[in-house]
Scaffold this active site. Structure first.
Site, mmCIF file in Angstrom:
data_model
loop_
_atom_site.group_PDB
_atom_site.id
_atom_site.type_symbol
_atom_site.label_atom_id
_atom_site.label_comp_id
_atom_site.label_asym_id
_atom_site.label_seq_id
_atom_site.Cartn_x
_atom_site.Cartn_y
_atom_site.Cartn_z
ATOM 1 N N LYS A 81 0.850 -1.201 0.000
ATOM 2 C CA LYS A 81 0.000 0.000 0.000
ATOM 3 C C LYS A 81 0.884 1.249 0.000
ATOM 4 O O LYS A 81 1.921 1.271 0.677
ATOM 5 C CB LYS A 81 -0.888 -0.048 1.248
ATOM 6 C CG LYS A 81 -1.948 1.038 1.328
ATOM 7 C CD LYS A 81 -2.849 0.787 2.540
ATOM 8 C CE LYS A 81 -3.929 1.829 2.716
ATOM 9 N NZ LYS A 81 -4.838 1.523 3.837
ATOM 10 N N SER A 156 -9.706 1.386 2.927
ATOM 11 C CA SER A 156 -8.882 2.162 2.042
ATOM 12 C C SER A 156 -7.776 1.386 1.316
ATOM 13 O O SER A 156 -7.176 1.924 0.393
ATOM 14 C CB SER A 156 -8.228 3.294 2.839
ATOM 15 O OG SER A 156 -7.330 2.765 3.796
ATOM 16 N N SER A 180 -9.762 -0.879 7.151
ATOM 17 C CA SER A 180 -9.223 -0.768 5.788
ATOM 18 C C SER A 180 -8.546 -1.994 5.208
ATOM 19 O O SER A 180 -8.211 -2.010 4.025
ATOM 20 C CB SER A 180 -8.260 0.407 5.705
ATOM 21 O OG SER A 180 -8.991 1.606 5.646
HETATM 22 N N1 GLN Z 1 -13.049 3.570 6.472
HETATM 23 C C1 GLN Z 1 -12.422 4.053 7.648
HETATM 24 C C2 GLN Z 1 -12.073 5.513 7.493
HETATM 25 O O1 GLN Z 1 -12.401 6.045 6.500
HETATM 26 C C3 GLN Z 1 -11.210 3.221 7.976
HETATM 27 C C4 GLN Z 1 -9.992 3.615 7.261
HETATM 28 C C5 GLN Z 1 -8.806 2.789 7.617
HETATM 29 O O2 GLN Z 1 -8.912 1.760 8.268
HETATM 30 N N2 GLN Z 1 -7.654 3.279 7.229
HETATM 31 O O3 GLN Z 1 -11.501 6.129 8.336
#
Ligand code: GLN
Length: 497
Positions: A81, A156, A180
């Site tokens: 990532k 994400s 994410s």
């Molecule tokens: N969807 C969550 C957010 O937008 C989690 C994001 C993540 O785990 N990096 O914050």
């Protein structure tokens, strides 16, 4: 056409590479070729590293030729990532503000992969600064779901998940602050693990919310998940939150857990679940019953408050972590007009550099930390965080080895369907954020499929089931996932891409 499968399981590839049935260089080439061929379709990668990848592969082949020992991931292509630092290429976090940023060093977790003989194929697309649940908040455009190109892969860690689901690589690294890794894994029909807070070093991970962030693996098999975790975990002096505890990820992986007890939260049998998610949960429960497990009802009474607490705590921490991007020390610097001062430089650089979702989080975070609102929001959220942790502790005290629930309330949604409604996007995380707030390990595994029709277009989409364990309970989660995999075939299905 090449007969080499770059997405083949880690153990197979390692065995074939060390037996010299295939070279690491051929594996690297096959992965790079498949990544390139699918790039226009999926947009899973920000950058590919053909030169460095081939160099890493040739180094592995040379060691094997000399009869020297090689690591657990020898010749295995992996993807990273783009919020993890790498001493070559860019580390953009898919943000304009870091568009041309080059990290001076490599993140510990990534270095451990390289040291184990893995080939770093490229950096993957993500929601900007890991804020999002769809992969659509990237300055390089959205990633697509390999099962249905009109849908999101989740986020994400969107590119890391799509790359594994599409068989470009067998494994990738994602980061999970509120879901994410687990949410996209569920939406793309693969495995994802968010380790216990502190188990994997975050040195070199661009910080989003430091009390929640954790790096973890995404794979197509349980064995690969365990293999990746074994390599990346471990204490690191460079990360002050890194745990000294150890988890034996591979131990007895294929031995069923004796007297397995699973807790199913009453709150997870929610009417918010789509019919396919509800059916997968019930089918999962039945499978475990057939395996001899005891299923008990548990309560996570504060689960619904998890979203509210998370969307105060995470933006609060983000607003402070992202203060360093000021147009002076890092990344993008705006052009100033005559007479404009330093404040204008900060404002312009940040306004140009951060996308709308990141700006929203910074504003939310700054607001909840401001004097006068601190007690009402931030402090209250911390108290809710404690209540959520207590709920999980109470559930484990009732004797369950793990908690079983969906990883998200619905399967993959269509591109653009939630971008104008941030709250709808945040609700994707209802089953995942509590696990981060409590610092626990969570594993998503393929748990079924749901037939859906949107805009007259029919699709059959993966549904993920989540196992949550007590702190450092990764080995048990992996063993439970292995039991489930032996009885089901969901994880063997592949998208036609
Ligand atoms: N969807 C969550 C957010 O937008 C989690 C994001 C993540 O785990 N990096 O914050």
């Amino acid at each position: 056409m090449s007969t080499i499968d770059p997405g083949a399981p880690i153990l197979d590839t390692r065995e074939r590479v060390t037996a010299r049935k295939v070279s690491a260089a051929e594996m690297a080439r096959a992965a790079l070729d498949r990544a390139q061929a699918l790039q226009k379709t999926l947009n899973a990668f920000v950058d590919l590293f053909p030169d460095q990848a081939m160099e890493q592969a040739r180094a592995v082949d040379a060691r094997i030729a000399r009869g020297e020992p090689v690591g657990a991931l020898a010749g295995v292509p992996v993807a990273i990532k783009d919020n993890m630092s790498l001493a070559y290429g860019r580390t953009t976090c898919c943000s304009r503000i870091l568009e041309n940023y080059r990290a001076p060093y490599t993140a510990t977790a990534v270095q451990k992969l390289i040291d184990a003989g893995a080939i770093i194929v490229g950096k993957t697309t993500m929601d900007e600064f890991a804020m999002g649940s769809s992969g659509e908040h990237s300055c390089f455009g959205p990633t697509r779901n390999p099962w249905d190109l009109s849908r999101v892969p989740g986020g994400s860690s969107s590119g890391s998940t799509a790359a594994v689901a599409a068989g470009i690589v067998p494994a990738s690294l994602g980061s999970d602050t509120g879901g994410s890794i687990r949410q996209p894994a569920g939406l793309c029909g693969i495995y994802g693990l968010k380790p216990t807070y502190g188990l994997v070093s975050r040195y070199g991970l661009v910080a989003f919310a430091s009390s929640l962030d954790q790096i973890g693996p995404l794979t197509r098999t349980v064995d690969d998940l365990a293999a990746m975790l074994s390599v990346i975990m471990g204490h690191d002096d460079m990360d002050s939150t890194s745990a000294t505890a150890h988890v034996d990820a591979m131990r007895d992986l294929h031995t069923p857990v004796d007297g397995l007890t699973l807790g199913v939260p009453r709150q997870a049998r929610s009417t918010a679940n789509t019919p396919g998610v509800a059916a997968a949960l019930e089918a999962g429960i039945k499978t475990f019953r057939d395996l001899g497990a005891r299923i008990i009802d548990i309560d996570l009474p504060h689960i619904d408050h998890g979203i509210a607490a998370y969307y105060i705590i995470a933006p609060a921490e983000a607003s402070s972590n992202l203060a360093r991007f000021d147009g002076v020390r890092y990344g993008r610097r705006a052009q100033l007009g005559p007479g404009e001062d330093l404040m204008a430089l900060y404002c312009k650089s940040r306004s140009e550099g951060f996308g709308p979702e990141v700006q929203r989080r910074i504003m939310l975070g700054t607001h909840v930390l401001s004097s006068g609102y601190f007690d009402a929001y931030y402090l209250t959220a911390l108290k809710v965080r404690r209540l959520i942790k207590n709920d999980y502790d109470a559930a484990f005290k009732q004797g369950c080895h793990a908690i079983l629930m969906p990883s998200s309330p619905s399967p993959a949604f269509t591109l653009g369907s939630k971008t104008s409604d941030p709250l709808a996007m945040y609700l994707e995380d209802v089953y995942t954020v509590g696990v981060n707030l409590a610092g626990l390990p969570g594993l998503t595994m393929p748990g079924g499929f749901e037939k859906v029709t949107d805009n007259g277009r029919a699709a059959e989409l993966p549904v993920g089931l989540q196992l949550v364990g007590p702190a450092l309970g990764e080995n048990t989660l992996l063993r439970i996932a292995a039991m489930f995999a032996d009885r089901t075939t969901w994880h063997t299905r592949r998208p036609a891409i």
